[in-house]
Design an enzyme around this catalytic site. Structure first.
Site, mmCIF file in Angstrom:
data_model
loop_
_atom_site.group_PDB
_atom_site.id
_atom_site.type_symbol
_atom_site.label_atom_id
_atom_site.label_comp_id
_atom_site.label_asym_id
_atom_site.label_seq_id
_atom_site.Cartn_x
_atom_site.Cartn_y
_atom_site.Cartn_z
ATOM 1 N N SER A 46 29.093 34.595 89.941
ATOM 2 C CA SER A 46 30.438 34.811 90.699
ATOM 3 C C SER A 46 30.056 34.540 92.147
ATOM 4 C CB SER A 46 31.094 35.786 90.385
ATOM 5 O OG SER A 46 31.856 35.765 89.335
ATOM 6 N N LYS A 69 31.837 31.617 93.966
ATOM 7 C CA LYS A 69 33.053 31.644 94.679
ATOM 8 C C LYS A 69 32.971 31.815 96.022
ATOM 9 C CE LYS A 69 35.225 34.112 90.761
ATOM 10 N NZ LYS A 69 34.175 34.540 89.702
ATOM 11 N N SER A 117 37.070 38.785 92.479
ATOM 12 C CA SER A 117 36.204 37.799 91.876
ATOM 13 C C SER A 117 37.150 37.335 90.493
ATOM 14 C CB SER A 117 35.018 38.437 91.090
ATOM 15 O OG SER A 117 34.063 37.524 90.870
#
Length: 415
Positions: free
Chosen positions: A67, A70, A122
């Protein structure tokens, strides 16, 4: 008396030496940071202002980011989208796997709200909704994102196939590239504000709550300013953290750490090491000029200037000196042996008048000797003319006297 004195000295040693040893051991322990002390398979620490690397462990090894992808999606959305745009959530976004902010199919959400859900909580569903809104599809968004990252940050070993970081064999990056992406992103005030937000009320069609930033370092570490954590079975634990103390801001990255806590331990060690040994220092101001030892064909020293303010991660307590290299770079040499180079721009020197023109000017300009000769000739000419005038005047008077004498003698009978 002597025995009492010896006992006193012994007591003082017993009390003082433990403190002395503890102090020196602590100082020695912070002097270096070995790669084996970092749990992640790859890691890096950089100065956020200059980009100078302060610690590296396998920085260019390609790994799965999870993640922390991101971070790239977030800065792309902020710079390329309108925060007030209304995004309609698709079925694909609604049913995205992994961590979500529980968007409903058909729900209308502002792009700004999705950016907070993406970076704080997230949300994989928020990531897909952003990608589809900005590019029409996740696949097209990934292509645009890769081009954007190469252009803006100069990454060389990064290829993303989605907006969220869920596993794909062709979705990879490196610790070094993630540091570059984060350094660029943190220069944006909107991005910085989002990743530094600890909690935020969230009201949606399927979820009403207060979202809490997943980055625990915002609570745990003094001066923490962001940014993002991640996890998948293949990537294991990834973490990027920024922190600022005084005028110095650092960015720490660890990838493929065995557990979440070991990832937090990694970035804590990295940041502690950086703040203990380095400080961001400005070494040149925009427009400042530097002379090189290299000379041009006219014998003039070449000059260069700083296009913008220049900074380095300076070892604390060390002095440094500057010089311009033959290829026009500013070389900074610190007393402890650390060296940095910063690019400069060549400064245009004024054109030099051709040698032939100089010679012509010299010929046309009279010398001091020529001026004196001309003056002497003028004085001589003036004196000669003055003498001639007096001579003619005297001769004329003499002739008149002789004529008058002859006239008196001849006609008047006077002697």
């Amino acid at each position: 008396m002597l025995q009492h004195l010896l006992k006193l000295i012994l007591c003082i040693n017993v009390l003082i030496l433990p403190f002395f040893h503890a102090g020196t051991a602590g100082a020695a322990g912070n002097d270096t940071l070995a790669p084996e002390e970092i749990n992640g398979e790859a890691a890096i620490l950089i100065d956020a202002t200059s980009g100078d690397p302060l610690f590296e462990k396998n920085p260019d090894q390609r790994l799965y980011p999870a993640s922390i992808t991101k971070i790239a999606t977030g800065i792309y959305a902020i710079e390329n989208g309108n925060p007030d745009d209304i995004v309609t959530v698709s079925k694909r976004a609604r049913y995205e796997e992994g961590t979500r902010v529980y968007l409903a199919e058909g729900e209308e959400v502002t792009l700004r709200k999705l950016e907070y859900g993406l970076l704080m909580n997230s949300g994989n569903d928020a990531a897909t909704a952003i990608a589809e809104h900005l590019a029409g599809s996740v696949e097209r968004f990934s292509e645009q994102l890769n081009e954007y990252l190469q252009e803006k940050t100069g990454v060389e070993d990064t290829h993303f196939t989605n907006a969220h970081g869920l596993h794909d064999p062709d979705h990879y990056t490196t610790a070094s590239d993630m540091a570059k992406i984060t350094q660029y992103a943190m220069k944006n005030p909107t991005f910085r504000e989002i990743v530094g937000t600890k909690t935020l009320p969230w009201e949606g069609e399927e979820w009403n709550t207060v979202i809490v930033n997943h980055n625990k370092m915002l609570w745990r570490y003094e001066g923490a300013t962001g940014v993002k954590n991640g996890f998948t079975d293949q990537a294991r634990n990834t973490l990027v953290v920024s922190a600022k103390r005084g005028e110095t801001e650092l960015i720490a990255v660890t990838m493929k750490a065995p557990s979440s806590e070991l990832a937090y331990s990694d970035v804590t060690k990295l940041l502690d090491f950086g703040f203990a040994h380095y400080e961001t220092k400005q070494v040149a101001k925009a427009g400042e000029t530097f002379a090189s030892t290299t000379v041009d064909q006219q014998g003039r020293h070449l000059q260069y200037f700083a296009e913008h303010d220049l900074y380095v991660a300076a070892p604390i307590g060390e002095t440094y000196r500057k010089k311009v290299t033959a290829d026009g770079q500013l070389l900074l040499q610190f007393s402890g042996g650390t060296e940095y180079r910063r690019s400069l721009k060549p400064k245009q020197l004024p054109p030099v008048q051709p040698a032939a023109s100089k010679q012509t000017d010299k010929q046309s300009a009279p010398s001091a000797g020529q001026q004196a000769a001309k003056y002497a000739i003028f004085v001589t000419w003036f004196l000669l003319n003055l003498f001639l005038v007096f001579y003619l005047y005297a001769r004329r008077n003499r002739k008149r006297k002789m004529m008058k004498k002859w006239y008196n003698h001849s006609f008047l009978g006077k002697n």
